[in-house]
Design an enzyme around this catalytic site. Sequence first.
Site, PDB file in Angstrom:
ATOM      1  CE1 TYR A  21      -3.412   2.795   0.383  1.00 18.18           C
ATOM      2  CE2 TYR A  21      -2.244   3.410   2.381  1.00 18.18           C
ATOM      3  CZ  TYR A  21      -3.183   3.693   1.410  1.00 18.18           C
ATOM      4  OH  TYR A  21      -3.892   4.871   1.468  1.00 18.18           O
ATOM      5  CB  VAL A  39      -9.374  10.449   6.396  1.00 23.48           C
ATOM      6  CG1 VAL A  39     -10.701  11.159   6.150  1.00 23.48           C
ATOM      7  CG2 VAL A  39      -8.204  11.330   6.007  1.00 23.48           C
TER       8      VAL A  39
END
Length: 253
Positions: free
Chosen positions: A153, A186
């Site tokens: 990632y 987030v």
Amino acid sequence: MAKIALITGATAGIGEACAHLFAAQHYNLVLTGRRHDRLEKLAQEINAKYNVEVAVSAFDVRNRDSVISNLESLPEHWKHVDVLINNAGLSQGLDPIQNGSFDDWDTMIDTNIKGLLYVSKVVANWMINNGQGQIINLGSIAGKEVYPNGNVYCATKSAVTALSEGMRIDLLSHGIRVTAVHPGAVETEFSEVRFKGDKDRAKKVYAGFDPLVANDIAETIWFVVSRPAHVNINEIIVMPTAQATATNIFRKG
């Protein structure tokens, strides 16, 4: 004539928040995502609330032929895109490299890198023909510093950083601005997707501190877009106050 923003991954999270914010700023919208029902619902909601025009196009950014055919089949007036927000992206799994899933790796690479490239190539050529435009690529703090078990990632988001820099160079003579926006933590569907729908595990990611919310990043993107034409924000990192690095978060209690 109203400006146009094209937003990928608009069905939830940051993409959905951007759709509302840009519509409030009187932009017409091209909304893309995999879930057609959500796109239609969002389009109806935005059209009713802000009285702007909305086009929807449902496709998976991983599918090159689908990206090209869906975008190129849009009516000609929708190709005068002023702002492209490359928001579609995800993470799958959180494993050391030796235990990683090939399927997870393919999904992340195909979405976060190749999908961004497919959309960008089509829309960048529209912008070149139009003589102007702005591309916002959603990166991550993971693209600025690698953390344990983040391997692939982090690599895909590092690629977003490099691609943004390359785009800025290649599109310089065409007056096209390019910005990479790198959020920290987030709270969206991100962790649920990473943990394959495990809501309890996802919730623990944000326990004990106030994370960013989708609208924080949408407002950051709007700040970038709303600068005068001679100003480009090359990249911006946005973190919750409680987060100092990718892994250093102060959690109460």
